[in-house]
Design an enzyme around this catalytic site. Sequence first.
Site, PDB file in Angstrom:
ATOM      1  N   THR A 196       0.797  -1.215   0.000  1.00 26.86           N
ATOM      2  CA  THR A 196       0.000   0.000   0.000  1.00 26.86           C
ATOM      3  C   THR A 196       0.837   1.276   0.000  1.00 26.86           C
ATOM      4  OG1 THR A 196      -1.571   1.261   1.386  1.00 26.86           O
ATOM      5  CG2 THR A 196      -0.088  -0.218   2.508  1.00 26.86           C
TER       6      THR A 196
ATOM      7  N   TYR B 103      -1.683   0.446  10.444  1.00 28.18           N
ATOM      8  CA  TYR B 103      -1.909  -0.274   9.188  1.00 28.18           C
ATOM      9  C   TYR B 103      -0.671  -0.202   8.303  1.00 28.18           C
ATOM     10  CZ  TYR B 103      -3.700  -1.228   4.481  1.00 28.18           C
ATOM     11  OH  TYR B 103      -3.885  -1.713   3.210  1.00 28.18           O
TER      12      TYR B 103
ATOM     13  N   LYS C 207       1.818  -3.363   7.075  1.00 23.73           N
ATOM     14  CA  LYS C 207       2.058  -3.688   5.675  1.00 23.73           C
ATOM     15  C   LYS C 207       3.558  -3.621   5.355  1.00 23.73           C
ATOM     16  CE  LYS C 207      -0.664  -4.513   2.973  1.00 23.73           C
ATOM     17  NZ  LYS C 207      -1.265  -5.820   2.581  1.00 23.73           N
TER      18      LYS C 207
END
Length: 301
Positions: free
Chosen positions: A100, A124, A128
């Site tokens: 991402t 988050y 990732k």
Amino acid sequence: MKILLLGHKGMLGSDLLSKFFLDHEVIGMDKEEINIASADECRKAIEETAPDIVINAAAFTNVDGCETAREECFAVNAEAVRNIAEACRTRKIKIIHFSTDYVFNGKAKEPYKETDKCDPISVYGESKLAGEKYLQSLSDNFILIRTSWLYGVKGKNFVQAILEKAKAKKYISDTMEKTGAKPKGASTLEVVDDQVGSPTYTKDLAAAVALLIEKNATGIFHITNRGTCSWYQFAERILKEAGFADIKVKPIKSGKLGRPAKRPAYSVMSMQKFIETTGKAMPPWQIALQEYLKNCRIDTN
């Protein structure tokens, strides 16, 4: 080829399945069939299916939820990637994994390259990035794709949310007009205008994955639909294309929403490497949106 597709029922996974199942043997597994946070289950699945490629489209994508569910977030977005990579390592199975724009801090002034420094500002993003590091340390046969602002026919996404809010606003506005009331603010949506990125249609992303496989590519690639906009500009275009001309969009700043997780202000990524590798460019985000809306039934009444 035989492909093991993890997360095949999700928004991206469903488009990957549609793209590959006609020309390849695709074995789909989702959370009902496998717990990717379990090393034993990953090892067993890969031993039993013996795939040529493992595509991992599974992820914990609730960005705000990750702030309070850190353990679960890292289990799915990081530890699971380690499990998959370790299970594929001895068999030299190719892994395709998705990351991402949230691995970057959003302070850049020009599109991020694959070699730029990562500096996530949310749990988050941290999870990732941890998954990326596991993949790169445990495999030398992988495609790591960083993408952004995903939307697709299946699954919750920004386009769907804007359309649902527009329909609700239109209903309220029409009802108030019938009663003679003035619909003050009833036909206005507030959307942030201080986050810039590239909306990406999962159908186009799946096609890009197929191109990279055809080229036998490896390494990190940035892939989004072409062009940039703010969420506010994206919302305006969605309403225009979907026929909600009476619904207006008001730009606001991210701070007004009070969300738990910070978002990168600038999420634009360079796709020069993808273009040089495949000889193809991704469709503009405006064209991708039109294609998406054609595949969705939009009721503006």
